[in-house]
Design an enzyme around this catalytic site. Sequence first.
Site, PDB file in Angstrom:
ATOM      1  N   LYS A 175       0.819  -1.279   0.121  1.00  0.00           N
ATOM      2  CA  LYS A 175      -0.046   0.108  -0.078  1.00  0.00           C
ATOM      3  C   LYS A 175       1.191   1.249  -0.089  1.00  0.00           C
ATOM      4  CE  LYS A 175      -1.893   2.879   3.031  1.00  0.00           C
ATOM      5  NZ  LYS A 175      -2.047   3.890   2.054  1.00  0.00           N
ATOM      6  N   GLU A 250       9.599   1.680  11.111  1.00  0.00           N
ATOM      7  CA  GLU A 250      10.401   2.594  11.231  1.00  0.00           C
ATOM      8  C   GLU A 250       9.793   3.978  11.218  1.00  0.00           C
ATOM      9  OE1 GLU A 250      12.541   5.611   9.695  1.00  0.00           O
ATOM     10  OE2 GLU A 250      12.753   4.410   7.653  1.00  0.00           O
ATOM     11  N   CYS A 284      12.975  11.064   7.635  1.00  0.00           N
ATOM     12  CA  CYS A 284      12.848  10.663   9.111  1.00  0.00           C
ATOM     13  C   CYS A 284      14.387  10.739   9.917  1.00  0.00           C
ATOM     14  CB  CYS A 284      12.494   9.083   9.228  1.00  0.00           C
ATOM     15  SG  CYS A 284      13.373   8.085   8.175  1.00  0.00           S
ATOM     16  N   GLU A 385       8.715  16.447  15.690  1.00  0.00           N
ATOM     17  CA  GLU A 385       9.233  16.140  14.405  1.00  0.00           C
ATOM     18  C   GLU A 385       8.570  17.155  13.435  1.00  0.00           C
ATOM     19  OE1 GLU A 385      10.588  12.600  11.572  1.00  0.00           O
ATOM     20  OE2 GLU A 385       8.524  12.363  12.439  1.00  0.00           O
TER      21      GLU A 385
END
Length: 490
Positions: A175, A250, A284, A385
């Site tokens: 996906k 992750e 990331c 973040e």
Amino acid sequence: MAKELKLYINGKWVDSSNPEKQDILNPANQEVIAKSPLATVEETEEAIKIAKLTFESGVWSERSPLERSTVLLQIAEKMEEHLEDIIELEIQNNGKTRREAQSDATGAVYTFRFYAGLLNNHKGQIYEYSEKLQTMIVKEPMGVAGLIVPWNYPLLMSVWKIAPALAAGNCILLKPAEITPMTAVKVFEIIDESDLPKGVAQLIMGSGSKVGQAIAESDDVDVVSFTGSTAVGRNIMQAAAGNLKKVSLELGGKSPNIIFDDANLETAITYSLFGIFMGSGQVCSSGSRILVQEGIFDDFVAEYVKRAKGIKVGPGNDENSQMGAIVSEKHMEKILNYIQIGKEEGATLECGGNRIERDGMHRGFFIEPTVFTDVTSDMRIVREEIFGPVVAIQKFKDEAEVIRIANDTEYGLAGAVFSKDQNKAMRVIKKVRAGITWINAYHLTNIQAPWGGYKQSGIGRSLGTFGMDEYQEVKQININLETKPIQWFE
């Protein structure tokens, strides 16, 4: 004319029963480049069922390592033949610069080749318990792997999951992120031309709340691999608890980049710019917290800000562009909101902070490289973040203080240390609680090494042998070499 995308189920390209479509935009100019289906839960469940039946048939899972390796190499070769098309799609759909898209595309080809080679060297173990008993340790495919990938690396993250999952003998359901499906579709067009048996690989486009949730919840999915935000990762874990399926995550990061007084200043500045502004900061592992020792703080900031102002931002298909577009208007607004929060928190905005609308860029989603100083560890721009071209530079006195500051975060994905004193650099990097680290560098990676984080940056590892282990069960087989009765109760 915008391309009409389709789902790929059981070796066929099919339309979704849901008439609603998602417009796929070029973030550099908002041009609609495709219309993507939004699969239903029922279609997702049907694709999972097909993957399960295909796995149980053994048509792929029972093939020899050499046979699976041959197919992976075939996919790699076909990808290389279509490399320019793949690069162009990644530029158009994600907003990357050509240099970044080129790196991702060649990395994807190499990933398939790496796992093709690993298949023939990924061995089990044998233990001699006694002269009468041998124990074999073998690795077997898990079954159906649900692969959910983010929008920041649509191609590379897909391949980082597809290649090891297929190499291990699993059937897969991929996906892609709703807004960046283009290169995933291209990879599946290549898969369709390969000798991979039909039904082994399914491609389902749709929302995370429906398709992603259905994959994570399904009792017929044996392992879920997800890359994305920590918040969504928590939801994946909760959804996967129904059948206690294996989960590999992750997730986010707020990574420290430590610059000591004795660092090579030019090296530290160039890698620190690369560490946050590569990928427009939508990475990331970005070094979004730069920690600079007080002796060189002023000199570092002055030169860093000067260089940041000089970064050429523009469309990815412009060869002169050094930093591309933000992936979507929604994400651009999120980043701009964080910049406003930083100013309200009392941080000093050294440069940037604005949407770029000059030279025709008003049609796209571009933000200036943004640098904050006078920050403290309790500020939201330091703790949360942002996932954009925004960096906070913080001053420290000594090793003890910088280690405390570096680890004062819920995340633990990446980190770096810059120093000419290798002993000090090693001493400090070993105390940084993060899974991917560098000394006198940033963002340089090796596909043979594990990728993943500590704390709320995730569970499990991608790449290398570790990446293949995520998609395998470990079985012990005990062989009795003396077939006499045991006579335990005699």
